[in-house]
Design an enzyme around this catalytic site. Structure first.
Site, PDB file in Angstrom:
ATOM      1  CE1 TYR A 168     -10.771  59.336   5.814  1.00 42.90           C
ATOM      2  CE2 TYR A 168      -9.336  57.612   6.660  1.00 42.90           C
ATOM      3  CZ  TYR A 168      -9.554  58.935   6.334  1.00 42.90           C
ATOM      4  OH  TYR A 168      -8.560  59.865   6.540  1.00 42.90           O
TER       5      TYR A 168
ATOM      6  CE  LYS B 296     -10.038  58.904   9.990  1.00 38.32           C
ATOM      7  NZ  LYS B 296      -8.961  59.757   9.543  1.00 38.32           N
TER       8      LYS B 296
ATOM      9  CD  GLU C 252      -6.662  68.151  11.355  1.00 42.56           C
ATOM     10  OE1 GLU C 252      -6.652  67.205  12.149  1.00 42.56           O
ATOM     11  OE2 GLU C 252      -7.652  68.428  10.650  1.00 42.56           O
TER      12      GLU C 252
ATOM     13  CG  HIS D 230     -23.869  66.503  -8.553  1.00 42.26           C
ATOM     14  ND1 HIS D 230     -23.685  66.226  -9.892  1.00 42.26           N
ATOM     15  CD2 HIS D 230     -22.717  67.041  -8.128  1.00 42.26           C
ATOM     16  CE1 HIS D 230     -22.459  66.582 -10.255  1.00 42.26           C
ATOM     17  NE2 HIS D 230     -21.852  67.087  -9.200  1.00 42.26           N
TER      18      HIS D 230
ATOM     19  CG  LEU E 184     -10.486  63.708  12.296  1.00 42.72           C
ATOM     20  CD1 LEU E 184     -11.809  63.578  11.551  1.00 42.72           C
ATOM     21  CD2 LEU E 184      -9.521  62.623  11.852  1.00 42.72           C
TER      22      LEU E 184
ATOM     23  NE  ARG F 239     -12.661  59.605  13.787  1.00 46.73           N
ATOM     24  CZ  ARG F 239     -11.337  59.616  13.894  1.00 46.73           C
ATOM     25  NH1 ARG F 239     -10.722  60.646  14.445  1.00 46.73           N
ATOM     26  NH2 ARG F 239     -10.613  58.612  13.454  1.00 46.73           N
TER      27      ARG F 239
ATOM     28  NE  ARG G  36     -20.080  62.251 -12.032  1.00 48.25           N
ATOM     29  CZ  ARG G  36     -20.358  63.546 -12.179  1.00 48.25           C
ATOM     30  NH1 ARG G  36     -21.365  63.912 -12.951  1.00 48.25           N
ATOM     31  NH2 ARG G  36     -19.630  64.461 -11.562  1.00 48.25           N
TER      32      ARG G  36
HETATM   33  N1  PDD Z   1      -5.745  59.954   9.805  1.00 48.02           N
HETATM   34  N2  PDD Z   1      -6.213  64.694  11.522  1.00 48.02           N
HETATM   35  C1  PDD Z   1      -6.325  64.176  10.290  1.00 48.02           C
HETATM   36  C2  PDD Z   1      -6.533  65.092   9.154  1.00 48.02           C
HETATM   37  C3  PDD Z   1      -6.258  62.789  10.094  1.00 48.02           C
HETATM   38  O1  PDD Z   1      -6.403  62.275   8.866  1.00 48.02           O
HETATM   39  C4  PDD Z   1      -6.045  61.938  11.214  1.00 48.02           C
HETATM   40  C5  PDD Z   1      -5.957  60.449  11.086  1.00 48.02           C
HETATM   41  C6  PDD Z   1      -5.912  62.536  12.476  1.00 48.02           C
HETATM   42  C7  PDD Z   1      -5.729  61.715  13.725  1.00 48.02           C
HETATM   43  O2  PDD Z   1      -6.915  61.073  14.077  1.00 48.02           O
HETATM   44  P1  PDD Z   1      -6.887  59.694  14.870  1.00 48.02           P
HETATM   45  O3  PDD Z   1      -6.143  59.942  16.108  1.00 48.02           O
HETATM   46  O4  PDD Z   1      -8.309  59.390  15.096  1.00 48.02           O
HETATM   47  O5  PDD Z   1      -6.188  58.679  13.987  1.00 48.02           O
HETATM   48  C8  PDD Z   1      -6.013  63.907  12.596  1.00 48.02           C
HETATM   49  C9  PDD Z   1      -5.724  58.552   9.511  1.00 48.02           C
HETATM   50  C10 PDD Z   1      -4.735  57.787  10.315  1.00 48.02           C
HETATM   51  C11 PDD Z   1      -5.569  58.348   8.019  1.00 48.02           C
HETATM   52  O6  PDD Z   1      -6.245  59.062   7.291  1.00 48.02           O
HETATM   53  O7  PDD Z   1      -4.827  57.473   7.570  1.00 48.02           O
END
Ligand code: PDD
Length: 293
Positions: free
Chosen positions: A33, A148, A181, A102, A206, A52, A100
């Site tokens: 996403y 992501k 993070e 895997h 990320l 990304r 379903r």
């Molecule tokens: N999340 N690290 C993680 C684990 C994140 O989920 C996000 C963003 C970031 C920041 O990434 P970016 O600058 O590209 O938004 C860092 C989004 C906002 C979410 O899951 O809602």
């Protein structure tokens, strides 16, 4: 106001939109996403988000990923239908729907594509001005945090743990004692030497689009940035700490657990970058912000 969503080829009201119960996103969290900020109807850093997203889809081996041009056209229509000014655009792409099992279902299955919007964006005025608190939590996630993926249970659990004690975010720490993070944002510190430090890109964090943008803004402003790993002790004794993310912008941190950061006030560097980021948001226009390469 009725909200419209896009689901697999159709624009529908959000209330009536639905996906198959055999969608692999639902069954296996087999999806990726993006969350993209919309500011005055302009997408922010759309090119970076598309790059990304394509990378995420390649890393999880989707055989027929939708093109960025197709995604852009859908996003533009959704912004129009929902009369979006400032808010977020959510894009989720799953491997598709299949009985379903895997292993991958095969190349004949199309990805499922869902897009939604939400009005409103960014931290509150108080959070921006006073800074926010973090709660230290163990980083429970898998070993490919650079993808992501929609598999966000550890992020949800740690964010909730933070919320339950009145903190804004969870500060995630690896078993080796290094900080990765936050549960929805990247973390930065400013050391005693004034140099900005954030963790290098790699599988443990990320690669935030806002992280990259703020790094460029900081360098343009003549600040030194170092990409390095750091421990929790280093964060707790930093001159300043701040978060970056699509929904957090640049957000000063004033407290971590019971330790005050910058004497409990937003730091000077964080405030400067916060303001520069707002200027950057305001610099977007509808002609150029939809460029996807
Ligand atoms: N999340 N690290 C993680 C684990 C994140 O989920 C996000 C963003 C970031 C920041 O990434 P970016 O600058 O590209 O938004 C860092 C989004 C906002 C979410 O899951 O809602």
């Amino acid at each position: 106001m009725t909200r419209f969503a896009y689901v697999n080829g159709r624009y529908e009201t959000q209330r009536s939109a639905s996906v198959s119960i055999e969608d692999r996103g639902y069954q296996f969290a087999d999806g990726v996403y993006e969350v993209i900020a919309l500011w005055n109807s302009c997408p922010i850093d759309l090119l970076g988000h598309m790059d990304r997203l394509e990378r995420s889809m390649a890393e999880v081996k989707f055989p027929n990923p939708p093109s960025r041009t197709a995604l852009k056209v859908i996003a533009q229509e959704l912004v129009r239908l929902n009369r979006m000014g400032t808010g977020i655009l959510y894009v989720q792409i799953n491997r598709g729907a299949a009985p379903r099992n895997h292993p991958f279902p095969g190349d004949h299955i199309n990805c499922s594509v869902v897009m939604t919007v939400r009005h409103g964006l960014g931290p509150s005025a108080t959070e921006f001005q006073d800074g926010v608190g973090l709660k230290v939590e163990e980083d429970l996630r898998w070993l490919r945090r650079d993808i992501k993926t929609i598999g966000l249970l550890p992020n949800v659990l740690t964010k909730q743990a933070a919320k339950s004690v009145g903190a804004f975010e969870a500060l995630l720490v690896n078993p080796d004692g290094t900080v990765t993070e936050a549960s929805t944002a990247n973390i930065w510190l400013v050391g005693a030497d004034g140099i900005l430090v954030t963790r290098p890109l790699g599988p443990e964090v990320l690669g935030g689009i806002t992280r990259a943008r703020v790094m460029a803004l900081a360098k343009d402003a003549g600040r030194k940035v170092r990409e390095a790993t750091f421990t929790l002790d280093e964060v707790l004794s930093a001159r300043e700490v701040f978060l970056t993310g699509t929904t957090t912008f640049v957000l000063p941190v004033s407290k971590i657990d019971e330790t005050l950061i910058s004497n409990g006030y937003p730091g000077e560097v964080a405030c400067d970058l916060r303001d520069r980021y707002l200027t950057f948001l305001n610099s977007h226009n509808k002609e150029t912000s939809w460029y996807v390469g």
